[in-house]
Design a protein around this motif. Structure first.
Motif, PDB file in Angstrom:
ATOM      1  N   ALA A 170       0.864  -1.189   0.000  1.00 35.79           N
ATOM      2  CA  ALA A 170       0.000   0.000   0.000  1.00 35.79           C
ATOM      3  C   ALA A 170       0.895   1.231   0.000  1.00 35.79           C
ATOM      4  CB  ALA A 170      -0.914   0.002   1.232  1.00 35.79           C
ATOM      5  N   ARG A 171       0.402   2.327  -0.553  1.00 37.84           N
ATOM      6  CA  ARG A 171       1.216   3.532  -0.700  1.00 37.84           C
ATOM      7  C   ARG A 171       0.656   4.662   0.156  1.00 37.84           C
ATOM      8  NH1 ARG A 171       2.669   4.058  -6.934  1.00 37.84           N
ATOM      9  NH2 ARG A 171       4.372   5.233  -6.017  1.00 37.84           N
ATOM     10  N   PHE A 172       1.573   5.323   0.894  1.00 31.73           N
ATOM     11  CA  PHE A 172       1.212   6.431   1.778  1.00 31.73           C
ATOM     12  C   PHE A 172       2.219   7.554   1.570  1.00 31.73           C
ATOM     13  CE2 PHE A 172      -0.214   2.519   3.750  1.00 31.73           C
ATOM     14  CZ  PHE A 172      -1.497   2.835   4.158  1.00 31.73           C
ATOM     15  N   SER A 173       1.810   8.782   1.847  1.00 25.72           N
ATOM     16  CA  SER A 173       2.743   9.908   1.760  1.00 25.72           C
ATOM     17  C   SER A 173       3.480  10.055   3.084  1.00 25.72           C
ATOM     18  CB  SER A 173       1.995  11.207   1.447  1.00 25.72           C
ATOM     19  OG  SER A 173       1.199  11.583   2.551  1.00 25.72           O
ATOM     20  N   LYS A 174       4.680  10.601   3.023  1.00 27.80           N
ATOM     21  CA  LYS A 174       5.458  10.835   4.240  1.00 27.80           C
ATOM     22  C   LYS A 174       4.707  11.770   5.180  1.00 27.80           C
ATOM     23  CE  LYS A 174       9.902  10.355   1.948  1.00 27.80           C
ATOM     24  NZ  LYS A 174      11.080  11.050   1.435  1.00 27.80           N
ATOM     25  N   GLU A 175       4.028  12.758   4.625  1.00 29.90           N
ATOM     26  CA  GLU A 175       3.334  13.767   5.430  1.00 29.90           C
ATOM     27  C   GLU A 175       2.203  13.176   6.262  1.00 29.90           C
ATOM     28  OE1 GLU A 175       3.659  14.057   2.021  1.00 29.90           O
ATOM     29  OE2 GLU A 175       5.404  15.365   2.066  1.00 29.90           O
ATOM     30  N   ASN A 176       1.571  12.138   5.773  1.00 36.37           N
ATOM     31  CA  ASN A 176       0.400  11.583   6.461  1.00 36.37           C
ATOM     32  C   ASN A 176       0.639  10.211   7.088  1.00 36.37           C
ATOM     33  OD1 ASN A 176      -1.426  13.749   5.965  1.00 36.37           O
ATOM     34  ND2 ASN A 176      -1.518  13.103   3.828  1.00 36.37           N
ATOM     35  N   VAL A 177       1.893   9.787   7.121  1.00 34.20           N
ATOM     36  CA  VAL A 177       2.211   8.464   7.664  1.00 34.20           C
ATOM     37  C   VAL A 177       1.892   8.370   9.164  1.00 34.20           C
ATOM     38  CG1 VAL A 177       4.641   8.796   8.282  1.00 34.20           C
ATOM     39  CG2 VAL A 177       3.861   6.587   7.411  1.00 34.20           C
ATOM     40  N   VAL A 178       1.742   9.508   9.829  1.00 36.20           N
ATOM     41  CA  VAL A 178       1.405   9.504  11.251  1.00 36.20           C
ATOM     42  C   VAL A 178       0.096   8.745  11.510  1.00 36.20           C
ATOM     43  CG1 VAL A 178       0.150  11.714  11.302  1.00 36.20           C
ATOM     44  CG2 VAL A 178       1.391  10.941  13.314  1.00 36.20           C
ATOM     45  N   GLY A 179      -0.787   8.672  10.507  1.00 38.80           N
ATOM     46  CA  GLY A 179      -2.039   7.933  10.644  1.00 38.80           C
ATOM     47  C   GLY A 179      -1.842   6.436  10.816  1.00 38.80           C
ATOM     48  N   LEU A 180      -0.636   5.956  10.489  1.00 41.98           N
ATOM     49  CA  LEU A 180      -0.320   4.538  10.691  1.00 41.98           C
ATOM     50  C   LEU A 180       0.248   4.283  12.082  1.00 41.98           C
ATOM     51  CD1 LEU A 180       1.419   3.837   7.260  1.00 41.98           C
ATOM     52  CD2 LEU A 180      -0.909   3.240   7.925  1.00 41.98           C
ATOM     53  N   LEU A 181       0.579   5.356  12.785  1.00 40.00           N
ATOM     54  CA  LEU A 181       1.234   5.230  14.098  1.00 40.00           C
ATOM     55  C   LEU A 181       0.326   5.619  15.261  1.00 40.00           C
ATOM     56  CD1 LEU A 181       4.600   6.929  13.049  1.00 40.00           C
ATOM     57  CD2 LEU A 181       4.120   4.471  13.192  1.00 40.00           C
ATOM     58  N   ALA A 182      -0.876   6.093  14.984  1.00 40.65           N
ATOM     59  CA  ALA A 182      -1.758   6.640  16.011  1.00 40.65           C
ATOM     60  C   ALA A 182      -2.020   5.674  17.168  1.00 40.65           C
ATOM     61  CB  ALA A 182      -3.082   7.079  15.387  1.00 40.65           C
ATOM     62  N   ASP A 183      -2.200   4.392  16.871  1.00 42.72           N
ATOM     63  CA  ASP A 183      -2.494   3.421  17.912  1.00 42.72           C
ATOM     64  C   ASP A 183      -1.325   3.178  18.871  1.00 42.72           C
ATOM     65  OD1 ASP A 183      -5.051   3.133  17.022  1.00 42.72           O
ATOM     66  OD2 ASP A 183      -4.767   1.175  16.119  1.00 42.72           O
ATOM     67  N   TYR A 184      -0.134   3.618  18.463  1.00 42.45           N
ATOM     68  CA  TYR A 184       1.055   3.419  19.278  1.00 42.45           C
ATOM     69  C   TYR A 184       1.320   4.575  20.239  1.00 42.45           C
ATOM     70  CZ  TYR A 184       1.752  -0.212  15.830  1.00 42.45           C
ATOM     71  OH  TYR A 184       1.573  -1.294  14.994  1.00 42.45           O
ATOM     72  N   LYS A 185       0.495   5.610  20.184  1.00 44.03           N
ATOM     73  CA  LYS A 185       0.627   6.798  21.058  1.00 44.03           C
ATOM     74  C   LYS A 185       2.027   7.417  20.948  1.00 44.03           C
ATOM     75  CE  LYS A 185      -3.455   5.807  22.673  1.00 44.03           C
ATOM     76  NZ  LYS A 185      -4.473   5.924  21.700  1.00 44.03           N
ATOM     77  N   ILE A 186       2.562   7.405  19.733  1.00 46.34           N
ATOM     78  CA  ILE A 186       3.877   7.986  19.460  1.00 46.34           C
ATOM     79  C   ILE A 186       3.693   9.452  19.092  1.00 46.34           C
ATOM     80  CG2 ILE A 186       5.850   7.931  17.859  1.00 46.34           C
ATOM     81  CD1 ILE A 186       5.314   4.928  17.531  1.00 46.34           C
ATOM     82  N   ILE A 187       4.580  10.289  19.582  1.00 42.04           N
ATOM     83  CA  ILE A 187       4.534  11.708  19.256  1.00 42.04           C
ATOM     84  C   ILE A 187       5.513  11.967  18.115  1.00 42.04           C
ATOM     85  CG2 ILE A 187       4.936  14.051  20.079  1.00 42.04           C
ATOM     86  CD1 ILE A 187       4.272  12.918  22.927  1.00 42.04           C
ATOM     87  N   VAL A 188       4.978  12.426  16.977  1.00 38.82           N
ATOM     88  CA  VAL A 188       5.816  12.740  15.826  1.00 38.82           C
ATOM     89  C   VAL A 188       5.793  14.251  15.643  1.00 38.82           C
ATOM     90  CG1 VAL A 188       6.126  12.390  13.355  1.00 38.82           C
ATOM     91  CG2 VAL A 188       5.216  10.537  14.757  1.00 38.82           C
ATOM     92  N   GLU A 189       6.998  14.844  15.635  1.00 39.84           N
ATOM     93  CA  GLU A 189       7.073  16.302  15.493  1.00 39.84           C
ATOM     94  C   GLU A 189       7.840  16.692  14.249  1.00 39.84           C
ATOM     95  OE1 GLU A 189       8.766  17.561  19.220  1.00 39.84           O
ATOM     96  OE2 GLU A 189       6.844  17.423  20.217  1.00 39.84           O
TER      97      GLU A 189
END
Length: 189
Positions: A170-189
């Motif tokens: 599946a293809r995702f943009s770098k800008e929106n990849v945070v949507g794949l990490l939301a369940d991990y409660k990771i803070i991306v800045e």
């Protein structure tokens, strides 16, 4: 015997006031028609186009959508999973699909182009090789969903858990990849 309609055009018909005829519609175009809350069950739409139509909360139990295009349509709360799944194929351009459900459907290669897909249910849906072009997927539900080879590069507001969905290639943009990490409660800045 069911009715058969071929290459007909329907414009500005309010099916809440005029009952839609049961039967098969082949290569028909519906423009600016209202199907809101209409009981449109057991109808076959084959190679049809719906333009500027309102399908919100319509009942489509055992309705067939075979190679159907929806453009600029309001399709809020539609239970697509109640449709006839045999040869089910459709595409959506500039449509409002909020609160609709594709639960457990097999809809590979489906194109969603510039659509609002907020709170749409894709639970256990097979949407492999789907195209989500510039779509708002806020609070859309992806659970045990097959999204392999799907394209999300221009879509946004999605939350997809890679452990609970199939995402190979599946293809995702770098800008929106945070949507794949939301369940991990990771803070991306």
């Amino acid at each position: 015997m069911d009715n058969y309609f071929d290459s007909e055009e329907y414009s500005k018909i309010d099916f809440t006031k005029t009952k839609i005829n049961k039967g098969e519609y082949d290569n028909c175009v519906f423009t600016n028609c209202n199907f809101e809350n209409v009981h449109a069950s057991n109808i076959q739409f084959v190679e049809c186009e719906f333009i500027d139509c309102n399908f919100s909360n319509a009942i489509v139990k055992d309705t067939a959508f075979k190679d159907v295009n929806f453009t600029n349509c309001k399709i809020i709360g539609l239970k697509f999973y109640e449709c006839n799944s045999f040869l089910l194929q459709f595409s959506f351009t500039n449509c409002q699909l909020n609160f609709s459900s594709f639960y457990q459907l097999k809809i590979p290669n489906t194109v969603f182009n510039n659509c609002n897909l907020q709170e749409v249910d894709f639970t256990e849906t097979i949407v492999n090789s789907g195209i989500f072009n510039n779509c708002d997927l806020k609070n859309a539900i992806f659970e045990n969903t097959n999204l392999e080879k799907s394209d999300f590069r221009s879509s946004y507001n999605y939350t997809i858990n890679p452990e609970k969905n199939r995402l190979k290639s599946a293809r995702f943009s770098k800008e929106n990849v945070v949507g794949l990490l939301a369940d991990y409660k990771i803070i991306v800045e």
